[in-house]
Design a protein around this motif. Structure first.
Motif, PDB file in Angstrom:
ATOM      1  N   UNK A 194      46.677 -83.797 100.826  1.00 39.50           N
ATOM      2  CA  UNK A 194      46.503 -82.383 101.111  1.00 39.50           C
ATOM      3  C   UNK A 194      47.738 -82.113 102.422  1.00 39.50           C
ATOM      4  N   UNK A 197      52.860 -76.234  84.347  1.00 33.73           N
ATOM      5  CA  UNK A 197      52.641 -75.266  85.543  1.00 33.73           C
ATOM      6  C   UNK A 197      53.414 -75.870  86.901  1.00 33.73           C
ATOM      7  N   UNK A 205      52.715 -68.297  86.440  1.00 28.95           N
ATOM      8  CA  UNK A 205      52.023 -67.767  87.609  1.00 28.95           C
ATOM      9  C   UNK A 205      52.831 -68.256  89.064  1.00 28.95           C
ATOM     10  N   UNK A 206      53.256 -69.476  88.977  1.00 25.13           N
ATOM     11  CA  UNK A 206      54.099 -69.836  90.377  1.00 25.13           C
ATOM     12  C   UNK A 206      55.354 -68.892  90.542  1.00 25.13           C
ATOM     13  N   UNK A 247      53.470 -71.391 102.303  1.00 22.25           N
ATOM     14  CA  UNK A 247      53.218 -71.128 100.747  1.00 22.25           C
ATOM     15  C   UNK A 247      54.408 -71.157 100.148  1.00 22.25           C
ATOM     16  N   UNK A 248      55.511 -70.589 100.762  1.00 22.16           N
ATOM     17  CA  UNK A 248      56.861 -70.540 100.058  1.00 22.16           C
ATOM     18  C   UNK A 248      57.299 -72.198  99.714  1.00 22.16           C
ATOM     19  N   UNK A 257      42.429 -75.347 101.189  1.00 25.41           N
ATOM     20  CA  UNK A 257      41.547 -76.396 100.742  1.00 25.41           C
ATOM     21  C   UNK A 257      40.178 -76.354 100.290  1.00 25.41           C
ATOM     22  N   UNK A 271      47.547 -72.661  96.284  1.00 25.19           N
ATOM     23  CA  UNK A 271      48.214 -73.951  96.059  1.00 25.19           C
ATOM     24  C   UNK A 271      49.607 -73.969  95.378  1.00 25.19           C
ATOM     25  N   UNK A 272      49.774 -72.724  94.461  1.00 23.60           N
ATOM     26  CA  UNK A 272      50.960 -72.753  93.650  1.00 23.60           C
ATOM     27  C   UNK A 272      51.835 -71.893  94.450  1.00 23.60           C
ATOM     28  N   UNK A 273      51.458 -71.364  95.438  1.00 22.99           N
ATOM     29  CA  UNK A 273      52.617 -70.600  96.261  1.00 22.99           C
ATOM     30  C   UNK A 273      52.245 -69.225  96.796  1.00 22.99           C
ATOM     31  N   UNK A 274      50.929 -68.761  96.367  1.00 21.62           N
ATOM     32  CA  UNK A 274      50.763 -67.530  96.932  1.00 21.62           C
ATOM     33  C   UNK A 274      50.309 -67.385  98.370  1.00 21.62           C
ATOM     34  N   UNK A 302      43.601 -72.040  93.672  1.00 18.74           N
ATOM     35  CA  UNK A 302      44.823 -72.364  93.124  1.00 18.74           C
ATOM     36  C   UNK A 302      45.927 -71.459  93.180  1.00 18.74           C
ATOM     37  N   UNK A 304      42.628 -77.194  87.019  1.00 19.37           N
ATOM     38  CA  UNK A 304      42.584 -75.968  87.938  1.00 19.37           C
ATOM     39  C   UNK A 304      43.421 -74.890  87.130  1.00 19.37           C
ATOM     40  N   UNK A 305      43.263 -74.788  85.871  1.00 18.35           N
ATOM     41  CA  UNK A 305      44.044 -73.517  85.421  1.00 18.35           C
ATOM     42  C   UNK A 305      43.088 -72.337  85.236  1.00 18.35           C
ATOM     43  N   UNK A 320      49.179 -78.041 102.231  1.00 14.19           N
ATOM     44  CA  UNK A 320      47.937 -77.425 101.964  1.00 14.19           C
ATOM     45  C   UNK A 320      46.965 -77.318 103.310  1.00 14.19           C
ATOM     46  N   UNK A 321      47.353 -78.375 104.102  1.00 14.98           N
ATOM     47  CA  UNK A 321      46.717 -78.388 105.554  1.00 14.98           C
ATOM     48  C   UNK A 321      47.569 -79.084 106.361  1.00 14.98           C
ATOM     49  N   UNK A 354      46.063 -81.275  89.176  1.00 19.25           N
ATOM     50  CA  UNK A 354      44.668 -81.576  89.817  1.00 19.25           C
ATOM     51  C   UNK A 354      43.759 -82.436  88.701  1.00 19.25           C
ATOM     52  N   UNK A 402      40.739 -81.530  87.800  1.00 21.91           N
ATOM     53  CA  UNK A 402      40.072 -80.598  87.255  1.00 21.91           C
ATOM     54  C   UNK A 402      40.850 -79.552  86.482  1.00 21.91           C
ATOM     55  N   UNK A 457      55.431 -74.662  99.199  1.00 21.38           N
ATOM     56  CA  UNK A 457      54.415 -75.208  97.906  1.00 21.38           C
ATOM     57  C   UNK A 457      54.910 -74.704  96.877  1.00 21.38           C
ATOM     58  N   UNK A 458      55.561 -73.203  96.747  1.00 22.64           N
ATOM     59  CA  UNK A 458      56.156 -72.637  95.742  1.00 22.64           C
ATOM     60  C   UNK A 458      57.395 -73.274  94.976  1.00 22.64           C
ATOM     61  N   UNK A 488      51.659 -79.139  92.113  1.00 20.38           N
ATOM     62  CA  UNK A 488      50.538 -79.735  92.063  1.00 20.38           C
ATOM     63  C   UNK A 488      49.664 -80.093  90.708  1.00 20.38           C
TER      64      UNK A 488
END
Lengths: 237, 407
Positions: free
Chosen positions: A56, A161, A113-114, A85-86, B401, B320-323, B317, A100-101, A61-62, A96, A98, A88-89, A94
């Motif tokens: 993470x 994705x 989406x990204x 955020x930028x 997270x 994580x993907x950039x929002x 989600x 995570x769609x 994310x952290x 996962x 599960x 990560x984008x 990522x």
């Protein structure tokens, strides 16, 4: 672009504390390592060993409690949440366990989406998303929703994705945890190909040795520390 | 993030939960429809009062025979009127007075050919047309000479003309008022409803002398039940009232400390009171309707909070993907705004349709003004922002997270 072989990820004395009812829990107790561009790294360890916390942090994310994390020379600890955020984008994808769609969106819209958060126009992002789906072998399924796809297909949509904004690193957290061995193999082959052919840096968290064997380097965590960091021979795959 | 993408995302989220979106909007629909309808009724009532006041004439006094007792009840109503024609003439000669018309009211049966019609008959003088600012649709009003010689001539209102004559031209025709033949010499221009809701066009005006002799068969000649007086200007109203009081007290020989045998009422002031009462009523209607609009807004907030909780993982989600936080904030704010503005749009249709129905079915005057429509849209927008902001901020404040880990 960094010089090949130069560390893309560099962490020093990374620590992460969580406050719980019983007091402070130290999830990471001083981790220092580097990951070069183009590496394929497996991170292993029992649950509670700190590997997910580490992931993470690497995934932006952290933020660490103490210590430093440089991603491509940038001090991540100093970045604002918008800058994270930028990052990560643009730089990070990522995948996962599960998947995570978003269940109500089609595969195409999930992959696009990204790109929406990257500020790309509707038509351009649909084109690029379609191209990514073709890359993972799902060009024909772009208008299916996740529920209409098998687990392996869903995970491949998730990989598409992750690839959408052409990031340099992909973090995968137990990507085969919900898949049978055959589809696991397909997904891992896809990862290997992306790493080998496109030079995408891959960091994979798993507790399965046969999945870790796809990687070329294995880092083992225990009690918030790295206890082993070894190269994996190609033959093992 | 691009605005159209935000709209697309909001639209998608709302259409996935059609029933929920519909029910949430229903609160706004009802609120906006209620506001539009109530304002339409209130403004219709105001417009009606305004036109009634205009039709009444300006700067008006009515002087009634008989006094007001200390208890407020008028005494001696059945007695002979205390006001005389001479009183009316004397009032006209006062400096602040423009016109003064004695009136002797009553009701009578009108007959023309085989048709009859029951209406109110006013015996008065030509000043009445001046005081009431009443013009003619056709023909002419009767003259002072007609009053002096007790001519059997009548001026009829539009309703009477229609009921008795239909498409025929009434001028020059002979009608019978309580058996006495009168010649119609004019038709009054239409005035519509008065403040107390009577149709002012359902009336017949005749010279006061003729009314007393031929119609009311009054033994008390030269006396008027009331006198209508017009002052020269609004500024001179108070002075005019004082001089009328003084004049009548001396003419009627009322000593110091004795009660008046007449009552002067400032009709213009009364009308202003009626107008402000209507204004307050219409504000009140609007305020009550506005409460339902606020309730609708709370409904939106409620559903948005549920939605944020339900979609915590989705938010994780997206992050994580950039929002960015503001992307998430906008996503939920736009959703709330879409709900409120769509609800507002549908509410406008229902409100305007409802106003139309009220006019058609209940016969109440209504007025849907552009201002009230703009206000409804503006308020709905503010409600969307106000009640959408808290849930949106909550969504944007989630930890990526934790959000990803949720269920």
């Amino acid at each position: 672009m960094a010089v090949p072989g130069a560390p893309l990820i560099e962490v020093a004395n990374l620590e992460k504390d969580y406050s719980t009812g019983a007091g402070v829990f130290q999830a990471l107790r001083g981790v220092s390592l580097g990951i070069a561009e183009g590496e394929f790294v497996a991170i292993m360890g029992a649950s509670g060993s700190g590997k997910s916390t580490f992931m993470n942090l690497l995934g932006c994310l952290d933020r660490p409690t103490r210590g430093s994390y440089h991603l491509d020379g940038q001090d991540v600890g100093r970045l604002s949440s918008d800058q994270l955020a930028a990052l990560r984008n643009r730089e990070i994808g990522f995948v996962f366990q599960g998947f995570n769609l978003l269940p109500k969106l089609t595969a195409l819209d999930n992959v696009a989406l990204p790109l929406m958060y990257a500020g790309m126009g509707r038509e351009a992002r649909r084109r690029q998303a379609q191209a990514m789906l073709e890359r993972v072998g799902l060009g024909e399924r772009s208008h299916h929703t996740p529920l209409q796809l098998s687990g392996g297909q869903q995970q491949r949509v998730a990989i598409a994705r992750a690839l959408a904004t052409r990031p340099r690193i992909i973090f995968a957290d137990e990507p085969t945890g919900n898949l049978d061995s055959e589809t696991s193999r397909q997904v891992m082959d896809l990862f290997s190909r992306l790493n080998r052919e496109e030079g995408i840096t891959l960091v994979l968290v798993t507790h399965e040795a046969d999945i870790a064997a796809y990687a070329r380097r294995c880092i083992r965590f225990q009690d918030g520390r790295v206890i082993e960091d070894t190269a994996v021979t190609e033959a093992a795959a | 993030m691009i605005f159209t993408s935000l709209l697309e995302t909001a639209w998608h989220a709302l259409t996935t939960h059609r029933m929920r979106s519909f029910l949430t909007m229903l609160g706004m629909v009802i609120g906006v429809a209620a506001v539009i309808l109530m304002l339409a009724i209130g403004q219709g009532a105001q417009a009606m009062v305004r036109s009634a006041i205009e039709s009444m004439g300006s700067n008006l006094f009515i002087i009634m025979s008989g006094a007001v007792s200390s208890g407020g009840a008028r005494v001696a109503t059945g007695d002979a009127p205390s006001l005389t024609f001479d009183d009316a003439d004397a009032i006209r000669d006062l400096p602040d007075i423009l016109a003064s018309a004695p009136v002797s009211p009553g009701g009578a049966q009108l007959i023309y050919g085989g048709v009859n019609w029951n209406t109110s008959v006013y015996g008065t003088t030509p000043d009445y047309a001046v005081v009431r600012n009443w013009s003619m649709a056709s023909g002419s009003f009767f003259s002072d000479a007609d009053v002096r010689r007790g001519a059997r001539v009548a001026v009829i209102g539009g309703v009477v003309a229609r009921e008795l004559f239909g498409d025929e031209d009434p001028v020059g025709k002979i009608i019978r008022i309580k058996q006495a033949p009168f010649e119609v010499i004019g038709v009054l221009a239409s005035k519509g409803q008065s403040l107390d809701g009577r149709d002012q066009d359902d009336t017949v005006l005749v010279p006061i002398s003729s009314a007393q002799q031929k119609i009311f068969s009054n033994t008390l000649r030269n006396r008027a039940r009331f006198i209508m007086v017009q002052a020269v200007s609004e500024k001179r109203m108070d002075a005019a009232e004082a001089s009328i009081n003084d004049l009548l007290r001396s003419r009627h020989r009322i000593g110091l400390g004795q009660d008046d045998d007449f009552t002067v009422r400032n009709l213009t002031a009364l009308a202003e009171t009626a107008a402000s009462t209507t204004r307050i009523m219409s504000l009140l209607l609007g305020a009550i309707a506005a409460i339902s609009l606020v309730v609708g807004g709370i409904g939106i907030m409620n559903i948005m909070l549920v939605s944020v909780t339900e979609r915590t993982r989705e938010i994780g989600i997206r992050m994580a993907i950039g929002a960015r936080r503001r992307d998430v904030l906008w996503q939920f704010l736009i959703e709330a705004l879409t709900l409120s503005l769509f609800g507002c749009g549908i509410g406008l249709l229902f409100g305007i349709g409802g106003a139309w129905l009220v006019e058609r079915l209940a016969g109440l005057p209504v007025a849907v003004t552009p201002a009230s429509v703009l206000m409804a849209v503006g308020v709905s927008f503010l409600i969307g922002v106000f009640f959408g902001f808290y849930p949106a901020r909550r969504a944007a404040g989630l930890d990526p997270i934790d959000a990803l880990r949720s269920q």
